[in-house]
Design a protein around this motif. Structure first.
Motif, PDB file in Angstrom:
ATOM      1  N   HIS A   1    -104.691  37.624   5.521  1.00  0.00           N
ATOM      2  CA  HIS A   1    -103.867  38.035   4.639  1.00  0.00           C
ATOM      3  C   HIS A   1    -104.768  39.006   3.432  1.00  0.00           C
ATOM      4  O   HIS A   1    -105.614  38.600   2.786  1.00  0.00           O
ATOM      5  N   ILE A   2    -104.388  40.209   3.173  1.00  0.00           N
ATOM      6  CA  ILE A   2    -105.067  41.270   2.439  1.00  0.00           C
ATOM      7  C   ILE A   2    -105.253  40.577   0.921  1.00  0.00           C
ATOM      8  O   ILE A   2    -106.210  40.837   0.441  1.00  0.00           O
ATOM      9  N   GLN A   3    -104.111  40.073   0.530  1.00  0.00           N
ATOM     10  CA  GLN A   3    -104.179  39.643  -1.106  1.00  0.00           C
ATOM     11  C   GLN A   3    -104.900  38.548  -1.283  1.00  0.00           C
ATOM     12  O   GLN A   3    -105.738  38.247  -2.102  1.00  0.00           O
ATOM     13  N   THR A   4    -104.338  37.414  -0.374  1.00  0.00           N
ATOM     14  CA  THR A   4    -105.126  36.168  -0.675  1.00  0.00           C
ATOM     15  C   THR A   4    -106.272  35.899   0.076  1.00  0.00           C
ATOM     16  O   THR A   4    -106.912  34.946  -0.342  1.00  0.00           O
ATOM     17  N   GLN A   5    -106.610  36.801   0.866  1.00  0.00           N
ATOM     18  CA  GLN A   5    -107.884  36.363   1.722  1.00  0.00           C
ATOM     19  C   GLN A   5    -107.818  35.140   2.587  1.00  0.00           C
ATOM     20  O   GLN A   5    -108.943  34.507   2.944  1.00  0.00           O
TER      21      GLN A   5
ATOM     22  N   MET B   1    -100.105  44.085   5.057  1.00  0.00           N
ATOM     23  CA  MET B   1     -99.931  42.653   4.647  1.00  0.00           C
ATOM     24  C   MET B   1    -101.178  41.874   5.230  1.00  0.00           C
ATOM     25  O   MET B   1    -101.625  41.287   4.475  1.00  0.00           O
ATOM     26  N   ALA B   2    -101.804  42.347   6.511  1.00  0.00           N
ATOM     27  CA  ALA B   2    -102.590  41.408   6.903  1.00  0.00           C
ATOM     28  C   ALA B   2    -103.387  42.217   8.025  1.00  0.00           C
ATOM     29  O   ALA B   2    -102.794  43.412   8.361  1.00  0.00           O
ATOM     30  N   LEU B   3    -104.702  42.007   8.278  1.00  0.00           N
ATOM     31  CA  LEU B   3    -105.661  42.895   9.174  1.00  0.00           C
ATOM     32  C   LEU B   3    -106.464  41.924   9.892  1.00  0.00           C
ATOM     33  O   LEU B   3    -106.793  40.881   9.377  1.00  0.00           O
ATOM     34  N   TRP B   4    -107.116  42.450  10.973  1.00  0.00           N
ATOM     35  CA  TRP B   4    -108.097  41.694  11.625  1.00  0.00           C
ATOM     36  C   TRP B   4    -109.379  41.514  11.360  1.00  0.00           C
ATOM     37  O   TRP B   4    -109.945  42.605  10.868  1.00  0.00           O
ATOM     38  N   VAL B   5    -110.134  40.584  11.110  1.00  0.00           N
ATOM     39  CA  VAL B   5    -111.408  40.529  10.686  1.00  0.00           C
ATOM     40  C   VAL B   5    -112.107  39.538  11.676  1.00  0.00           C
ATOM     41  O   VAL B   5    -111.747  38.759  12.428  1.00  0.00           O
ATOM     42  N   GLU B   6    -113.667  39.870  11.753  1.00  0.00           N
ATOM     43  CA  GLU B   6    -114.295  39.195  12.953  1.00  0.00           C
ATOM     44  C   GLU B   6    -114.978  37.895  12.303  1.00  0.00           C
ATOM     45  O   GLU B   6    -115.803  38.020  11.216  1.00  0.00           O
ATOM     46  N   GLU B   7    -115.064  36.704  12.786  1.00  0.00           N
ATOM     47  CA  GLU B   7    -115.834  35.635  12.142  1.00  0.00           C
ATOM     48  C   GLU B   7    -116.878  35.441  13.335  1.00  0.00           C
ATOM     49  O   GLU B   7    -116.654  35.347  14.634  1.00  0.00           O
ATOM     50  N   ILE B   8    -117.993  34.865  12.812  1.00  0.00           N
ATOM     51  CA  ILE B   8    -119.325  34.690  13.644  1.00  0.00           C
ATOM     52  C   ILE B   8    -119.336  33.078  13.884  1.00  0.00           C
ATOM     53  O   ILE B   8    -119.589  32.385  12.590  1.00  0.00           O
ATOM     54  N   CYS B   9    -119.256  32.642  14.976  1.00  0.00           N
ATOM     55  CA  CYS B   9    -119.177  31.182  15.158  1.00  0.00           C
ATOM     56  C   CYS B   9    -120.751  31.167  15.888  1.00  0.00           C
ATOM     57  O   CYS B   9    -120.935  31.743  16.773  1.00  0.00           O
ATOM     58  N   VAL B  10    -121.601  30.245  15.364  1.00  0.00           N
ATOM     59  CA  VAL B  10    -122.964  30.094  15.834  1.00  0.00           C
ATOM     60  C   VAL B  10    -123.113  28.684  16.501  1.00  0.00           C
ATOM     61  O   VAL B  10    -122.694  27.320  15.875  1.00  0.00           O
ATOM     62  N   GLY B  11    -123.392  28.934  17.762  1.00  0.00           N
ATOM     63  CA  GLY B  11    -123.508  27.654  18.621  1.00  0.00           C
ATOM     64  C   GLY B  11    -125.085  27.348  18.768  1.00  0.00           C
ATOM     65  O   GLY B  11    -125.879  27.787  18.171  1.00  0.00           O
ATOM     66  N   VAL B  12    -125.359  26.598  19.784  1.00  0.00           N
ATOM     67  CA  VAL B  12    -126.739  26.398  20.324  1.00  0.00           C
ATOM     68  C   VAL B  12    -127.125  27.389  21.230  1.00  0.00           C
ATOM     69  O   VAL B  12    -126.924  27.667  22.287  1.00  0.00           O
ATOM     70  N   GLY B  13    -127.990  28.432  20.504  1.00  0.00           N
ATOM     71  CA  GLY B  13    -128.592  29.490  21.375  1.00  0.00           C
ATOM     72  C   GLY B  13    -127.657  30.586  21.684  1.00  0.00           C
ATOM     73  O   GLY B  13    -128.110  31.373  22.446  1.00  0.00           O
TER      74      GLY B  13
END
Length: 195
Positions: free
Chosen positions: A38-42, A16-28
């Motif tokens: 969700h695998i199907q709807t993203q 149904m769903a899986l973990w992905v990593e998102e990159i958050c960019v801050g100052v420095g």
């Protein structure tokens, strides 16, 4: 890294769903955080639909640690040199390090902003143009001096347009005056020899 698929307790194992990593960019720095997708709807879904045991840990690391390059800094535009016709105004343009310390101009890689610009670019109203007095016609005994007084208009291209006197406001200045009003010194008049 992807976590293991969460088991559906009432039916067979379903992805149904899986973990992905998102990159958050801050100052420095930049930070990696895990979101449940969700695998199907993203689309991001509730964390409970992903396997909590295999959730990737949040990570943070420094980035862009090199000092920022010098940049151009501009001061405010100064007053215009003319009220009409066409004038010039100037401003200071500096190449500065991020800490506001001066840097050589060649270290600022972007094109240097203009330090001069035209201003008040519109035709002036008609006005009297008075030239200098010419030399007196005599050195003593009374003479006259002349000067040109004309009605004209300064245009935006820097040229002058001569106009009739009626278009200029205010009285017209005098174009001639008396001069050398002192008496001439006496001088000997030499006549012919008598026979």
């Amino acid at each position: 890294k992807f976590g293991r698929i969460k088991e559906d307790r009432e039916e067979e194992m379903t992805k149904m769903a899986l973990w992905v990593e998102e990159i958050c960019v801050g100052v420095g720095h930049q930070e990696a955080i895990a979101v449940c997708l969700h695998i199907q709807t993203q689309q991001t879904v509730n964390d409970s639909l992903c396997d909590m045991i295999h959730r990737p840990p949040a990570m943070s690391q420094a980035c862009n640690t090199e000092p920022c390059p010098p940049r151009w800094h501009m001061g405010s535009w100064g007053p215009c040199s003319a009220t009409c016709g066409v004038g010039i105004q100037t401003r200071d343009v500096y190449c500065l390090h991020p800490g506001e310390t001066p840097a050589p101009p060649e270290e600022c890689q972007d094109e240097k902003p203009h330090a001069l610009q035209a201003c008040n670019q519109f035709d002036c109203p008609p006005g009297w143009h008075i030239e200098e007095w010419q030399q007196c016609s005599r050195t003593c005994g009374g003479g006259t001096q002349n000067r040109r007084v004309t009605c004209r208009q300064l245009l935006t291209d820097g040229s002058f347009l001569n106009l009739s006197d009626e278009l200029c406001q205010g009285p017209k200045a005098s174009s001639h005056k008396s001069c050398a009003r002192t008496d001439c010194p006496p001088h000997l008049a030499v006549g012919d020899w008598s026979k």
